[in-house]
Structures are given as C-alpha cells and as structure tokens.
Design an enzyme around this catalytic site. Structure first.
Site, PDB file in Angstrom:
ATOM      1  N   LYS A 152      30.212-142.043  66.186  1.00 56.35           N
ATOM      2  CA  LYS A 152      30.554-142.682  64.924  1.00 56.35           C
ATOM      3  C   LYS A 152      31.826-143.490  65.168  1.00 56.35           C
ATOM      4  O   LYS A 152      32.835-142.947  65.642  1.00 56.35           O
ATOM      5  CB  LYS A 152      30.820-141.635  63.849  1.00 56.35           C
ATOM      6  CG  LYS A 152      29.631-140.764  63.500  1.00 56.35           C
ATOM      7  CD  LYS A 152      28.774-141.420  62.448  1.00 56.35           C
ATOM      8  CE  LYS A 152      27.710-140.473  61.926  1.00 56.35           C
ATOM      9  NZ  LYS A 152      26.890-141.100  60.883  1.00 56.35           N
ATOM     10  N   ASP A 182      27.433-145.900  65.993  1.00 55.63           N
ATOM     11  CA  ASP A 182      27.051-146.035  64.588  1.00 55.63           C
ATOM     12  C   ASP A 182      28.270-146.491  63.802  1.00 55.63           C
ATOM     13  O   ASP A 182      29.255-145.768  63.687  1.00 55.63           O
ATOM     14  CB  ASP A 182      26.551-144.692  64.058  1.00 55.63           C
ATOM     15  CG  ASP A 182      26.089-144.771  62.607  1.00 55.63           C
ATOM     16  OD1 ASP A 182      26.122-145.874  62.031  1.00 55.63           O
ATOM     17  OD2 ASP A 182      25.699-143.726  62.060  1.00 55.63           O
ATOM     18  N   GLU A 208      24.067-148.857  65.235  1.00 56.64           N
ATOM     19  CA  GLU A 208      23.489-148.675  63.912  1.00 56.64           C
ATOM     20  C   GLU A 208      24.338-149.407  62.872  1.00 56.64           C
ATOM     21  O   GLU A 208      25.566-149.301  62.874  1.00 56.64           O
ATOM     22  CB  GLU A 208      23.451-147.183  63.541  1.00 56.64           C
ATOM     23  CG  GLU A 208      22.524-146.350  64.400  1.00 56.64           C
ATOM     24  CD  GLU A 208      22.530-144.888  63.990  1.00 56.64           C
ATOM     25  OE1 GLU A 208      22.665-144.600  62.776  1.00 56.64           O
ATOM     26  OE2 GLU A 208      22.428-144.034  64.885  1.00 56.64           O
ATOM     27  N   ASP A 233      19.814-148.562  59.244  1.00 51.01           N
ATOM     28  CA  ASP A 233      19.882-147.214  58.688  1.00 51.01           C
ATOM     29  C   ASP A 233      20.087-147.332  57.178  1.00 51.01           C
ATOM     30  O   ASP A 233      19.144-147.317  56.398  1.00 51.01           O
ATOM     31  CB  ASP A 233      21.012-146.435  59.364  1.00 51.01           C
ATOM     32  CG  ASP A 233      21.142-145.014  58.844  1.00 51.01           C
ATOM     33  OD1 ASP A 233      20.455-144.650  57.880  1.00 51.01           O
ATOM     34  OD2 ASP A 233      21.947-144.246  59.394  1.00 51.01           O
ATOM     35  N   LYS A 260      15.443-141.234  58.136  1.00 53.09           N
ATOM     36  CA  LYS A 260      15.930-139.957  57.632  1.00 53.09           C
ATOM     37  C   LYS A 260      15.124-139.639  56.375  1.00 53.09           C
ATOM     38  O   LYS A 260      15.324-140.287  55.341  1.00 53.09           O
ATOM     39  CB  LYS A 260      17.416-140.049  57.301  1.00 53.09           C
ATOM     40  CG  LYS A 260      18.277-140.440  58.493  1.00 53.09           C
ATOM     41  CD  LYS A 260      19.726-140.672  58.081  1.00 53.09           C
ATOM     42  CE  LYS A 260      20.571-141.079  59.285  1.00 53.09           C
ATOM     43  NZ  LYS A 260      21.969-141.370  58.923  1.00 53.09           N
TER      44      LYS A 260
END
Length: 352
Positions: A152, A182, A208, A233, A260
């Site tokens: 992240k 991400d 992402e 995403d 997700k």
C-alpha cells in the site's frame, strides 16, 4: 424452512491498518445465520462486511436495511440476487449463507482447495506506515516465504516509498519476487505518469487504482500510456448492471481488474465482471475486503473454482485479534483449507 438471525460483530485489528483513505482500528461486520426450523444443527452462515468510507451500500441505516432484506429472504425462502445487486455486501452475505446452508459444510464447492489437496497462492500484504515500519513488514513477509508482495503506497513521502522498493529490488530480481503496489486512488493526475515511470524502473508487476475513481477518460489515457499495467479496484464500486460494467471496461480497457465480492456485486456480480473481462481480454484476480474468516472462507472457496494461477489477495485472515475460528491457514505463500479441521469457537457466534 429456515429462519434468519443477524449477529453484529466487531473485529479488532492487531495493528492499525493504514490506507490512503485513513486508518482502520476495528471493523464492524454482521453475520447472517440461516437456521432450519426443524433441525437447529442445520445452519448456513454468511458475512456482511461493508467498509463505511468505501462500500456503495453502506449508510447509517445499513443494519435496518439488512433486517428488511433478511425478512424478505425468509418469507420467500430464496435469495434474489437481481433485487440485491445494488447492495453488494448484503448480497454477498446472503448468497454465501445460502450456499453454506445448502451444502451443510464449510466446503462450499468441490475443488482441490476445498478438499485440502492444494493451497491457493497469495500475495504478502504490506500496510502503509512509516519507513521503518514498512521495511520491517517487508522483511517479515520475505522471511515467511512470500514471492509476491503488495505494498500500500501513498501515505508517506513518495521518494521514501521508491527507496523501499529499491531496497527490495536490490535483494530480489523480478523473476525471484513479484512486486505489486496499490495507490488506493491517492495520486494526483497532473504528475501520476511521472510517478508511474519511476515505478516502472523497478519492474513493478502492476499498480492498483493510481488515481481516484470516476475519472474514466483520464484512467483510459493512463491505461494506454503507462509503462506499468494498471488494475482497477475502487473504479468498479457502484457499477452494478451488466451494461454499466461493459461500458466501463470498454472505455477504460485496463490491463487487470481486482474483484472483491463484498464491494463488487457479491459472488454473482463478480462472475459477471469476469465474463466481461474475459470477453475483452482483461486479466483479473480475487481479493478479500477485510472480512473475517467466515467471509474469507467463502471467497477462497469460490476463488478456487476459477483456476487462476497468479497470486490472489487472500491473506487478510491474520489481521485481526478476534477473528472467527475456521480451518484456514497460511503456509509459506499459500492459503490452505483443512476439511477435517474443528472449530468449536464458532458456536459462540451461532448461539449468541
């Protein structure tokens, strides 16, 4: 005939989980329990795990809406996915509870993973933190055997994040270690290509959501011009009809989408995303969205039916201090399910 009970549960993170949108300390979820009226041992459990600042179906009235939908399911004795498509976290909880109820087993599908014969390869997840925190987390992930790491980024100085990535690349070649990043929409459009070019020098597998969702024209331009493959995403959240999904993917044409179920339409909605992506030649992988082990088990079992060889984002089970007990275990870079495992602690949730 079944009745439905709703059990609220608050998950506590072992360590604060930082993203570019803020820091999570805990996560409230709702367990949906189908109970056979004539046989109390015949149950099905699903998990509704919305993220307040992210899920399209979350509101202050979420629990009341959930009760209303559960009442309808109870009356009809079926889950109508079409009527729930705009409530992905609720749909995911209900459709997986029904799956568990029908199967009468935590082995929700018949796959090699569900039979305990093979694991699912996953990435190691490195949460945002300061430089030293992230460095130590990276080292711990490498020691555990992960050969795909997802970082992240966007919380600390970008040059520091580049320094972290260089630190990893000094130790491992791209063939030895896959790096994913991400940004959670955290980069500004005016300088994002400069940053993507810097990242490209470090042989990054993909990034992402480099810029915030909703900028389809700008994201399309990035997907055409970035030296790094781009994965969508947050861009997929709230896009719930087939027509909207196909329009978005045709317009942006990303290299990957990341699915997700709690955010992107439940299992049925994600299968729709997959069919469109395959038609357009777009890659995908599956990720959990901070569910407990109940939701994670459902996602993992379903994921194992897709025969995807690249690492998946299913390593979130160890994030919580009070996770629900299920026979899921990470060994090296693989998530395993033990069909013979026992988990008596789950009765505390079932029986209240």
């Amino acid at each position: 005939m079944f009745k439905i009970e709703i059990v609220p549960y608050t998950l506590k993170f072992r360590n604060p989980a930082g993203t570019s949108r803020g820091v999570y300390i805990d996560h409230k979820v709702w367990y949906i329990i189908f109970k056979n009226c004539n046989n109390p041992s015949h149950i099905g459990i699903g998990e509704c795990a919305p993220l307040p600042d992210l899920s399209c179906d979350y509101s202050d009235e979420y629990e009341q809406q959930l009760k209303s939908f559960c009442k309808t399911v109870e009356e009809k004795q079926l889950v109508d996915s079409a009527s729930l498509k705009n409530y992905p976290s609720i749909l995911f909880g209900l459709e997986t509870a029904m799956r568990h109820y029908q199967q009468q087993s935590w082995q929700l599908w018949d796959t090699r993973f569900s039979r305990g014969e093979e694991g699912i390869k996953i990435n190691g997840l490195i949460w945002m933190g300061d430089f030293s925190e992230m460095k130590s987390r990276i080292e711990a992930a490498l020691e555990k055997g992960f050969r795909c790491i997802k970082l992240k980024i966007g919380a600390i100085d970008f040059n520091k994040e580049i320094e972290l990535l260089k630190y990893i690349r000094q130790q491992f070649t791209p063939e030895e270690l896959e790096l994913r990043v991400d940004a959670n929409g955290g980069f500004s459009y005016h300088d994002v290509l400069v940053k993507l070019n810097q990242l490209a020098e470090l042989n990054i597998h993909s990034i992402e959501q480099p810029i915030k969702a909703g900028l389809q024209k700008e994201m399309s331009y990035l997907c055409r011009n970035s030296l790094i493959p781009i994965a969508l995403d947050e861009e997929l959240i709230g896009i719930n009809s087939y027509v909207e999904k196909k329009s978005l993917l045709t317009t942006i044409n990303p290299q990957y989408i990341i699915l997700k179920p709690s955010l992107h339409g439940g299992i049925s909605g994600c299968e729709e995303w997959i069919s469109i992506a395959e038609e357009l030649g777009i890659g995908y992988w599956i990720t959990s969205a901070l569910e407990s082990n109940i939701g994670l088990n459902s996602i993992s079992q379903w994921c194992s039916t897709l025969n995807i060889s690249i690492p998946q984002g299913l390593g979130t089970g160890s994030l919580y201090l009070n996770n629900t007990p299920l026979p899921l275990e990470i060994k090296g870079e693989y998530l395993w399910f033990d069909p013979e495992g026992s988990f008596p602690g789950i009765n505390k949730i079932i029986n209240g």
